[in-house]
Design a protein around this motif. Structure first.
Motif, mmCIF file in Angstrom:
data_model
loop_
_atom_site.group_PDB
_atom_site.id
_atom_site.type_symbol
_atom_site.label_atom_id
_atom_site.label_comp_id
_atom_site.label_asym_id
_atom_site.label_seq_id
_atom_site.Cartn_x
_atom_site.Cartn_y
_atom_site.Cartn_z
ATOM 1 N N UNK A 1 0.713 -0.885 0.104
ATOM 2 C CA UNK A 1 0.156 0.620 -0.048
ATOM 3 C C UNK A 1 0.722 1.423 0.282
ATOM 4 N N UNK A 2 0.097 2.807 -0.601
ATOM 5 C CA UNK A 2 1.088 3.257 -0.176
ATOM 6 C C UNK A 2 1.059 4.696 0.363
ATOM 7 N N UNK A 3 2.020 5.057 0.896
ATOM 8 C CA UNK A 3 1.480 6.079 1.881
ATOM 9 C C UNK A 3 0.901 7.228 1.186
ATOM 10 N N UNK B 1 -1.614 15.442 7.141
ATOM 11 C CA UNK B 1 -1.266 13.934 7.688
ATOM 12 C C UNK B 1 -0.034 13.508 6.660
ATOM 13 N N UNK B 2 0.775 13.110 7.974
ATOM 14 C CA UNK B 2 1.854 12.449 8.100
ATOM 15 C C UNK B 2 1.944 10.993 7.579
ATOM 16 N N UNK B 3 1.678 10.202 6.655
ATOM 17 C CA UNK B 3 2.487 8.791 6.710
ATOM 18 C C UNK B 3 3.892 8.425 5.713
ATOM 19 N N UNK B 4 4.289 8.120 6.832
ATOM 20 C CA UNK B 4 5.774 7.494 6.237
ATOM 21 C C UNK B 4 6.197 6.076 6.898
ATOM 22 N N UNK B 5 6.914 5.685 5.266
ATOM 23 C CA UNK B 5 7.265 4.136 5.310
ATOM 24 C C UNK B 5 8.548 3.815 5.385
ATOM 25 N N UNK B 6 9.068 2.958 5.591
ATOM 26 C CA UNK B 6 10.260 3.168 5.212
ATOM 27 C C UNK B 6 11.080 3.817 5.929
ATOM 28 N N UNK C 1 3.760 12.566 2.155
ATOM 29 C CA UNK C 1 3.226 11.778 2.236
ATOM 30 C C UNK C 1 3.075 11.162 0.156
ATOM 31 N N UNK C 2 3.872 10.457 0.478
ATOM 32 C CA UNK C 2 4.660 9.185 -1.296
ATOM 33 C C UNK C 2 3.165 8.457 -1.963
ATOM 34 N N UNK C 3 4.312 8.501 -3.169
ATOM 35 C CA UNK C 3 3.500 7.288 -4.151
ATOM 36 C C UNK C 3 4.421 5.589 -3.597
ATOM 37 N N UNK D 1 7.432 -5.107 3.349
ATOM 38 C CA UNK D 1 7.343 -5.770 4.360
ATOM 39 C C UNK D 1 8.399 -6.009 5.882
ATOM 40 N N UNK D 2 8.171 -4.986 7.421
ATOM 41 C CA UNK D 2 8.935 -4.457 8.276
ATOM 42 C C UNK D 2 9.391 -3.115 8.102
ATOM 43 N N UNK D 3 8.236 -2.697 7.636
ATOM 44 C CA UNK D 3 8.864 -0.943 7.641
ATOM 45 C C UNK D 3 8.424 -1.056 8.698
ATOM 46 N N UNK D 4 8.933 -0.215 9.448
ATOM 47 C CA UNK D 4 7.880 1.099 10.320
ATOM 48 C C UNK D 4 7.296 2.364 9.758
ATOM 49 N N UNK D 5 6.536 2.995 9.750
ATOM 50 C CA UNK D 5 5.439 2.970 9.247
ATOM 51 C C UNK D 5 4.495 4.392 10.640
ATOM 52 N N UNK D 6 5.507 5.824 10.417
ATOM 53 C CA UNK D 6 5.126 6.939 10.752
ATOM 54 C C UNK D 6 3.443 7.150 10.703
#
Length: 354
Positions: free
Chosen positions: A164-166, A189-194, A204-206, A211-216
């Motif tokens: 799923x994308x940020x 809204x902030x969604x930040x993965x890896x 938030x980007x594309x 798997x295993x990414x921290x996602x804030x």
């Protein structure tokens, strides 16, 4: 309808105006206008004196200004409302006027100064000082905003999955706020993965979460002008041992900061209590922002919980407690809760599980 507290707030400001030897106060910022009058329009100026309250706005808000305020004279100005307010003061022998010197530009000040018969005096911060502590009407609105944010965070956790994308998670969150009864998100809204999660204010980007990414996920709802603010960090696909090493340190720092947020405590000391946990774990250089800030009509209000702050917490303040560790080659973890400061045990307002 305006909140009943607006009358009491205006009375307090009128008393402070008298103490400063002023005849009136210009109120030009949107949060302060709303705080004193209930008016939420994007353009307007208040003139508050010991005996009168006037609102100057433009024709877009003729109906709205009457609906949202009580006890204010309404003036529809064809020119700049601030200029019209000062001209009104001159015509009504309101001579010495305070203004918010942090808001009025040099250009506008020169135009105001050219109006004869009035004396302008810098008086910024009067209303902001009053806004530091929240009354029961404000707390009721903030609790609603916090409850909605807790509900939407549950949806966010469900949506954080590998692939799923940020941006898609952020879009879902923003739509969910409206569906839950909020006026919308209180801030971007902030969604930040890896590795993006190592950027405290990532847009938030594309990026597709792996798997295993921290996602804030950092978000908040807006309810009748008042904000909530909450951050949780998830691990896509389930928490890993490496994730938990960092997570447990940040969680301990969050808890230490909450315990320390007692009325009478220096803001710098509250920051230090949480920062010490991260420092003792060897991650001092990876926590490079303050521990928190006030929240209310604005998402960032005073006083700041940060090194060097000279402010002291007071009962009735609502603050964020948001320690984080940000590792550039891996990612970051931040945990944020809102707390209500009181004399003994801070009340954690955010309820979504950490």
């Amino acid at each position: 309808m305006p909140m009943p507290s607006t009358d009491a707030r205006c009375q307090i400001i009128a008393e402070r105006i008298r103490e400063l030897g002023l005849d009136g106060l210009l109120v030009t910022t949107a949060p302060n206008r709303r705080y004193l009058s209930g008016f939420s329009g994007s353009a307007g100026t208040l003139l508050v004196t010991g005996g009168r309250r006037e609102l100057f706005t433009d024709g877009r808000y003729t109906v709205q200004s009457a609906q949202q305020t009580q006890g204010f004279g309404i003036h529809i100005a064809s020119a700049n409302p601030v200029l019209r307010a000062v001209e009104f003061a001159r015509d009504n022998e309101i001579r010495r006027i305070g203004f918010d010197d942090a808001d009025v530009s040099v250009n506008l000040f020169r135009r105001l100064e050219a109006i004869e018969g009035v004396e302008l005096t810098a008086a910024g911060g009067l209303i902001e000082e009053l806004r530091l502590t929240k009354d029961e009407d404000e707390l009721a609105l903030m609790r609603r905003a916090i409850k909605i944010a807790d509900e939407v965070m549950a949806l966010a956790e469900e949506s954080v999955k590998p692939g799923v994308t940020e941006r898609s998670v952020a879009a879902m969150i923003n739509a969910a706020f409206l569906e839950a009864g909020a006026d919308g998100p209180g801030f971007d809204t902030i969604v930040a993965g890896g590795r993006n999660s190592a950027l405290p204010h990532h847009w938030p980007s594309n990026y597709a979460i792996a798997p295993g990414d921290p996602v804030v996920v950092d978000m908040g709802a807006l309810v009748d002008g008042y904000h909530s603010d909450i951050t949780r960090t998830f691990c896509a696909g389930g928490r890993t041992p490496g994730f938990m090493v960092v997570y447990d340190i940040v969680l301990a720092a969050n808890r230490a900061g909450i315990r320390a947020a007692v009325a009478g405590t220096a803001c710098a000391a509250v920051d230090a209590s949480a920062r010490a946990v991260i420092e003792s774990a060897g991650f001092a250089e990876y926590f490079d922002h303050g521990l928190g800030h006030g929240v209310g009509l604005e998402i960032h209000e005073g006083p700041r919980l940060a090194p060097g702050s000279e402010a002291v917490l007071e009962s009735g303040m609502v603050h964020s407690i948001e320690p984080g560790i940000y590792l550039p080659d891996w990612g970051g973890i931040r945990i944020e809760d809102l707390v209500l400061v009181n004399a003994e045990h801070p009340q954690t307002l955010s309820q979504y599980p950490r």
